[in-house]
Design a protein around this motif. Structure first.
Motif, short mmCIF file in Angstrom:
data_model
loop_
_atom_site.label_atom_id
_atom_site.label_comp_id
_atom_site.label_asym_id
_atom_site.label_seq_id
_atom_site.Cartn_x
_atom_site.Cartn_y
_atom_site.Cartn_z
N HIS A 3 -20.40 14.94 -6.77
CA HIS A 3 -19.79 13.63 -6.99
C HIS A 3 -20.88 12.57 -6.85
O HIS A 3 -21.95 12.86 -6.30
CB HIS A 3 -18.64 13.36 -6.01
N HIS A 4 -20.61 11.37 -7.32
CA HIS A 4 -21.56 10.28 -7.15
C HIS A 4 -20.77 8.99 -7.07
O HIS A 4 -20.31 8.46 -8.08
CB HIS A 4 -22.56 10.23 -8.32
N VAL A 5 -20.54 8.54 -5.84
CA VAL A 5 -19.78 7.30 -5.64
C VAL A 5 -20.60 6.39 -4.72
O VAL A 5 -21.58 6.83 -4.13
CB VAL A 5 -18.38 7.58 -5.03
N LYS A 6 -20.16 5.14 -4.60
CA LYS A 6 -21.01 4.18 -3.89
C LYS A 6 -21.00 4.39 -2.38
O LYS A 6 -22.06 4.44 -1.75
CB LYS A 6 -20.53 2.76 -4.21
N ASP A 7 -19.81 4.52 -1.79
CA ASP A 7 -19.75 4.47 -0.33
C ASP A 7 -18.48 5.18 0.15
O ASP A 7 -17.37 4.67 -0.01
CB ASP A 7 -19.71 2.97 0.08
N MET A 8 -18.68 6.36 0.75
CA MET A 8 -17.52 7.16 1.17
C MET A 8 -16.71 6.48 2.27
O MET A 8 -15.54 6.80 2.45
CB MET A 8 -17.98 8.55 1.65
N SER A 9 -17.32 5.53 2.97
CA SER A 9 -16.57 4.89 4.07
C SER A 9 -15.44 4.00 3.52
O SER A 9 -14.59 3.53 4.27
CB SER A 9 -17.50 4.07 4.96
N LEU A 10 -15.42 3.78 2.20
CA LEU A 10 -14.35 2.96 1.61
C LEU A 10 -13.10 3.79 1.30
O LEU A 10 -12.10 3.25 0.81
CB LEU A 10 -14.85 2.33 0.29
N SER A 11 -13.16 5.10 1.58
CA SER A 11 -12.12 5.99 1.05
C SER A 11 -10.72 5.69 1.60
O SER A 11 -9.74 5.82 0.87
CB SER A 11 -12.49 7.45 1.27
N ASP A 12 -10.60 5.30 2.87
CA ASP A 12 -9.26 5.04 3.41
C ASP A 12 -8.64 3.81 2.75
O ASP A 12 -7.44 3.79 2.43
CB ASP A 12 -9.30 4.84 4.94
N ALA A 13 -9.47 2.79 2.54
CA ALA A 13 -8.97 1.58 1.87
C ALA A 13 -8.53 1.94 0.45
O ALA A 13 -7.49 1.47 -0.04
CB ALA A 13 -10.07 0.51 1.82
N GLY A 14 -9.31 2.79 -0.20
CA GLY A 14 -8.96 3.22 -1.57
C GLY A 14 -7.64 3.97 -1.59
O GLY A 14 -6.80 3.74 -2.46
#
Ligand SMILES: NC(=O)c1ccc[n+]([C@@H]2O[C@H](COP(=O)([O-])OP(=O)(O)OC[C@H]3O[C@@H](n4cnc5c(N)ncnc54)[C@H](O)[C@@H]3O)[C@@H](O)[C@H]2O)c1
Length: 419
Positions: A3-14
């Protein structure tokens, strides 16, 4: 790289935003429940190249629930919602390649990653995956049984490929479904384009002269909503029928060079190239805001702006000021890319509910029927389209009448004339 995404720490907000959208996508949710039980896409590799938004996440979840082995990449360098991309990987186990603001090289490396998945079904928004496969990645053709296409511009590209005898597999044109373009292109683009302009600029639209280039499905929606907000709407067209319709709908219609002299805000939605060209840019008044909601960033002649500006700067996020030699300032939003997706969040979930119901059911249709279809562009079957409309009405609590036996007989007869 899986995978290639910007920032995994955003996942809960997403995830929270994906769930919020899901609550307003009841038709897609009902398809997901059936897919969960019946697994119509079991083991099918799908490579989807779509705007990575909360609504797309719910489509990806639906395809996965149907048993598909899914990979998702962005269909535009500026439309990705980074929190959604992270959530897809972290919470839904969907391999995603998309970063908002990615450069062209990264954009195509993400498309290549989706093609490396060896799709059996392609799902495009703008035909970039299909175009790349036919031009540079022909080895991928061996595995593909069929595809689907989301938008007007993609369908135009596919039809051009067909006319050249170049298209090598069957593709369903989701855009041509009534439950897609009548609602998504009109009400979705109408609302979300203005949302993009407003979020980017915070300018009042009431009392302003707003020019819409293109009075197709999207243009009608934008003109209608802008008029509703109190703008003086001018329509520019090249098709006499569409221009006439705009006149009868109550808008002023004039050539683009004339409109340039009076426009405060200009929106292009034509799917065409250089619709705001150098003569319009030179005629434009000081302070004009220009933006595009058509698929590609070619509708505004940005190279002319860059070449002739004496200075540029970003005055707000995704609002670029061009100062011309004579002192006029022109403001370009989102570098001419889809303003509704770059500056706002794209179409609201409730309308994408129908577009993506068409996508999910068209993928199922392809799995069942691709073997009997020649390469070409196919409509969404009428039963699917009508079924989605019926289901949507039900979810809205709207009931309608049915024909009586007498009416059915009357409508099928030819011998009852003047009485
Ligand atoms: N922003 C979004 O989320 C979104 C959603 C749906 C579609 N789209 C895209 O928007 C574009 C328009 O889609 P549509 O469904 O409205 O297409 P459409 O074919 O219904 O309308 C396009 C209109 O533009 C007119 N046109 C073409 N060249 C022109 C020119 N030089 N000047 C003025 N008018 C011109 C055509 O005559 C036509 O009436 C496409 O690129 C489509 O892919 C964007």
């Amino acid at each position: 790289m899986d995978h290639h995404v910007k920032d995994m720490s955003l996942s809960d907000a997403g995830k929270a935003r994906i769930e919020w959208a899901d609550a307003d996508m009841p038709v897609l949710a009902s398809i997901r429940e059936r897919f969960e039980r019946e697994k119509p896409l079991a083991g099918i590799r799908i490579s989807a190249c779509l705007h990575v938004t909360t609504e797309t996440a719910n489509l990806a979840r639906t395809l996965k629930a149907g048993g598909a082995d899914m990979v998702l990449c962005a269909s535009n360098p500026l439309s990705t919602q980074d929190d959604v991309a992270a959530a897809l990987v972290q919470h839904y186990g969907i391999r995603t390649y998309a970063i908002k603001g990615e450069d062209n090289e990264t954009y195509y490396s993400h498309i290549d990653a989706a093609i490396d998945h060896k799709p059996q079904i392609t799902m495009d928004d703008g035909a970039d995956v299909v175009g790349r496969i036919h031009a540079e990645r022909t080895e991928a053709l061996a595995d593909i049984i069929g595809g689907t296409e989301e938008t007007t511009t993609g369908v135009i590209r596919l039809r051009a490929m067909c006319a050249d005898g170049a298209l090598k597999f069957p593709i369903v044109s989701v855009n041509d479904a009534m439950t897609k373009h009548l609602f998504d292109n009109r009400y979705g683009t109408g609302q979300s384009t203005l949302d993009g302009v407003i979020r980017a600029t915070n300018r009042l639209l009431a009392g302003r002269t707003l020019v819409v280039s293109g009075y197709g499905w999207c243009g009608r929606g934008i003109a209608m909503r802008a008029a509703g907000m109190g703008s003086n709407v001018i329509v520019c067209e090249i098709d006499p029928l569409k221009a006439l319709e705009a006149v009868m709908d109550g808008y002023r219609v004039m050539p683009a060079v004339e409109a340039a002299k009076v426009c405060d805000v200009w929106l292009t939605v034509t799917g065409d190239i250089n619709v705001i060209d150098s003569p319009m840019i030179e005629a434009m008044k000081d302070g004009a805001i220009i933006a595009n909601s058509g698929h590609f960033n070619v509708e505004i002649n940005i190279p002319h702006l860059r070449e002739h500006a004496v200075s540029t700067r970003e005055v707000r996020p995704l609002v670029e000021e061009f100062v011309m030699a004579d002192g006029r300032r022109i403001y370009l939003l989102a570098d001419g890319r889809l303003v509704n997706l770059a500056c706002a969040e794209g179409h609201p979930a409730n309308v994408m509910d129908m577009s993506f119901a068409n996508q999910a059911l068209s993928a199922e249709y392809m799995v069942k029927n691709a073997a009997s279809l020649e390469p070409g562009v196919y409509p969404v079957p009428a039963e699917i389209d009508a079924g989605i409309a019926k289901l949507k009405l039900e979810t809205m609590g709207v009931k309608i009448d049915t024909l009586t036996a007498e009416q059915e007989k009357y409508l099928a007869s030819w011998n009852e004339g003047t009485v």
